[in-house]
Structure formats: structure tokens, C-alpha cells
Design a protein around this motif. Structure first.
Motif, PDB file in Angstrom:
ATOM      1  N   CYS A  66       0.831  -1.206   0.000  1.00  9.82           N
ATOM      2  CA  CYS A  66       0.000   0.000   0.000  1.00  9.82           C
ATOM      3  C   CYS A  66       0.867   1.258   0.000  1.00  9.82           C
ATOM      4  N   ASP A  67       1.992   1.223   0.719  1.00 10.25           N
ATOM      5  CA  ASP A  67       2.912   2.370   0.699  1.00 10.25           C
ATOM      6  C   ASP A  67       3.467   2.605  -0.700  1.00 10.25           C
ATOM      7  N   GLN A  68       3.779   1.520  -1.412  1.00 12.90           N
ATOM      8  CA  GLN A  68       4.299   1.648  -2.778  1.00 12.90           C
ATOM      9  C   GLN A  68       3.236   2.220  -3.714  1.00 12.90           C
ATOM     10  N   ARG A  69       1.977   1.826  -3.505  1.00 10.28           N
ATOM     11  CA  ARG A  69       0.888   2.368  -4.326  1.00 10.28           C
ATOM     12  C   ARG A  69       0.699   3.861  -4.061  1.00 10.28           C
ATOM     13  N   VAL A  70       0.810   4.258  -2.789  1.00 10.92           N
ATOM     14  CA  VAL A  70       0.712   5.681  -2.437  1.00 10.92           C
ATOM     15  C   VAL A  70       1.824   6.464  -3.112  1.00 10.92           C
ATOM     16  N   GLN A  71       3.041   5.949  -3.066  1.00 11.81           N
ATOM     17  CA  GLN A  71       4.166   6.626  -3.701  1.00 11.81           C
ATOM     18  C   GLN A  71       3.963   6.743  -5.202  1.00 11.81           C
ATOM     19  N   TYR A  72       3.404   5.704  -5.816  1.00 16.55           N
ATOM     20  CA  TYR A  72       3.125   5.717  -7.251  1.00 16.55           C
ATOM     21  C   TYR A  72       2.130   6.833  -7.590  1.00 16.55           C
TER      22      TYR A  72
ATOM     23  N   CYS B  47      -5.671  -2.473   2.313  1.00 12.39           N
ATOM     24  CA  CYS B  47      -4.785  -1.421   2.803  1.00 12.39           C
ATOM     25  C   CYS B  47      -5.304  -0.789   4.092  1.00 12.39           C
ATOM     26  N   LYS B  48      -6.332  -1.365   4.654  1.00  8.09           N
ATOM     27  CA  LYS B  48      -6.883  -0.864   5.902  1.00  8.09           C
ATOM     28  C   LYS B  48      -6.650  -1.894   7.001  1.00  8.09           C
TER      29      LYS B  48
END
Length: 244
Positions: free
Chosen positions: A150-156, A179-180
Motif C-alpha cells: 500500500c505504501d508503494q501504491r501511495v508513492q506511485y 490497505c486498511k
């Protein structure tokens, strides 16, 4: 014949003094005029040439020039040097004026932003604390899909979609319920028997692969979740942070 001082009146003394001063003044004016005419080669006076040569010789002497500069508090220089330095000073003054305007504009922007900061801070806190978004339950280490966390998706989303951090997290939570944080997730993370809080992703699983790399491999090859893949990877002791 001589006259006693008593015979001189005050007016006579004043007239005599004025005549002397006037004569000296006119004499100086005449000498200056003659030197100027000699300089322009209108006339030729040996004495004027001599005075000019002596003055030039004195000014040409470095010690005499330095002494004169110190006494008069001035700097003697050639015309070209003077013009060059004057241009530099003019450019410096213009640069300072331009920088002053930039600083004035920047100060105005800082003041305006400072006035807006309290309102923005309130909006930020209200957004983070909104229970509908559930941002306090965001799980960065959880799997967004079989490949990315989920952190990688946020960064993307931040890099590719130019999203702000809060908006990106809210978007990821809506996209993927994984992601929750859930009660099951918290129970697994806090289980001392599993020791998931000691997982070391940057540690080496073997000579060629990190523990995070092993987790990604297990997720892709066995189609398992992030936590299960970490538990499997931690079977190798090197993927655990050991207390010393």
C-alpha cells in the motif's frame, strides 16, 4: 616720512587690508590663468612648465601618492580605471535594488502564507480525523495487490498522478480494502509467537535476495498474502531482527 599710528583711521586700515587681499587674489587668478594657457600651449612659460613637471613627478612617485591619498582621504586613479569602477558600482546598485524588490515580494508571500497556515492546519486535522476516510487505519505494509504494498501504491500515485499524501492514502484505501488495518491484521502483527514486528525487509534472505524480495517472490509464485509471505520468509533467521 612716517606717519604715527594715531593718524590712521579705521577706514584707512580696512581699505589697505582689502587692497592687499584683492592684490593677492588677483595674483593667484593670473598665475592660474597663465598655467592654463601654457597647458593649452597658447603661451609658453618656463616657470609653468617647471611647476607642472614637478607636480607630475610628485604624483608619479608611489610613496608621495600614497602619502597624499592618506592625508586627503582620496584615491588617485587613471580615467579608464575610474570609469570601469563606476560602471561596476552602478551595476551593483541596480542588482541590490532588484534583489530588494525580490525580497520584498518574498516577504509578502511569507506573510500571506503565514496568515493562511492556521486555516490550512485546521483543514488538515479535520481531514485526517474524518472517520469516513479511516486514514488512521491505513496499513502501509499491507499488500495493495500481489506485487505492490500500500505504501508503494501511495508513492506511485504521488509520483505519477501528482497527488498529495493524504489524498493518495484515501484513494488507496478506497481502491483496496486490504490497505486498511483490520482486527485480524492487528492480532497477527501483535502476536509474539509470529514476531512479525521483528521482520527485516532489507536483510539478506540468501546471498542474492533480500527478505523483501523473498516476500514478493512468494506472493507471486504461491499467490499468498503479504503477512503469510513474511511469516514464510522469517523461517530463515536472517530475516528477523534479533535483540542483542
Amino acid at each position: 616720512h612716517t606717519r604715527p599710528w594715531s593718524s590712521f583711521s579705521f577706514s584707512n586700515i580696512c581699505e589697505g587690508t582689502f587692497s592687499c587681499l584683492l592684490g593677492v587674489f588677483l595674483g593667484i587668478i593670473i598665475i592660474i590663468g597663465l598655467i592654463c594657457l601654457d597647458h593649452r600651449e597658447a603661451i609658453h612659460l618656463k616657470s609653468a612648465h617647471h611647476i607642472r613637471d614637478v607636480n607630475l613627478k610628485l604624483l608619479g612617485d608611489s610613496n608621495t601618492r600614497a602619502y597624499a591619498e592618506e592625508i586627503l582621504n582620496v584615491k588617485f586613479m587613471m580615467t579608464d580605471e575610474y570609469e570601469s569602477q563606476r560602471e561596476e558600482i552602478k551595476e551593483a546598485v541596480e542588482t541590490i535594488a532588484a534583489n530588494h524588490e525580490k525580497m520584498k515580494s518574498a516577504t509578502g508571500m511569507l506573510v500571506a502564507n503565514g496568515e493562511e497556515m492556521p486555516g490550512r492546519a485546521k483543514q488538515f486535522l479535520a481531514l485526517v480525523g474524518d472517520p469516513r476516510l479511516e486514514l488512521d487505519k491505513f496499513c502501509g505494509a499491507c499488500p495493495w495487490d500481489s506485487i505492490a504494498t500500500c505504501d508503494q501504491r501511495v508513492q506511485y500515485l504521488q509520483d505519477k498522478k501528482n497527488m498529495k499524501l493524504i489524498l493518495a492514502k484515501a484513494s488507496v484505501i478506497m481502491e483496496s480494502p486490504t490497505c486498511k488495518q483490520t482486527e485480524e491484521y492487528n492480532a497477527l502483527m501483535n502476536n509474539p509467537l509470529l514476531g512479525l514486528d521483528k521482520f527485516c525487509g532489507t536483510c539478506l534472505w540468501d546471498e542474492k535476495m533480500t527478505c523483501d524480495g523473498r516476500v514478493a517472490f512468494l506472493q507471486n509464485s504461491r499467490n499468498i498474502g503479504m503477512l503469510q509471505a513474511r511469516i514464510s520468509a522469517m523461517e530463515v533467521v536472517s530475516c528477523k531482527i534479533l535483540k542483542t
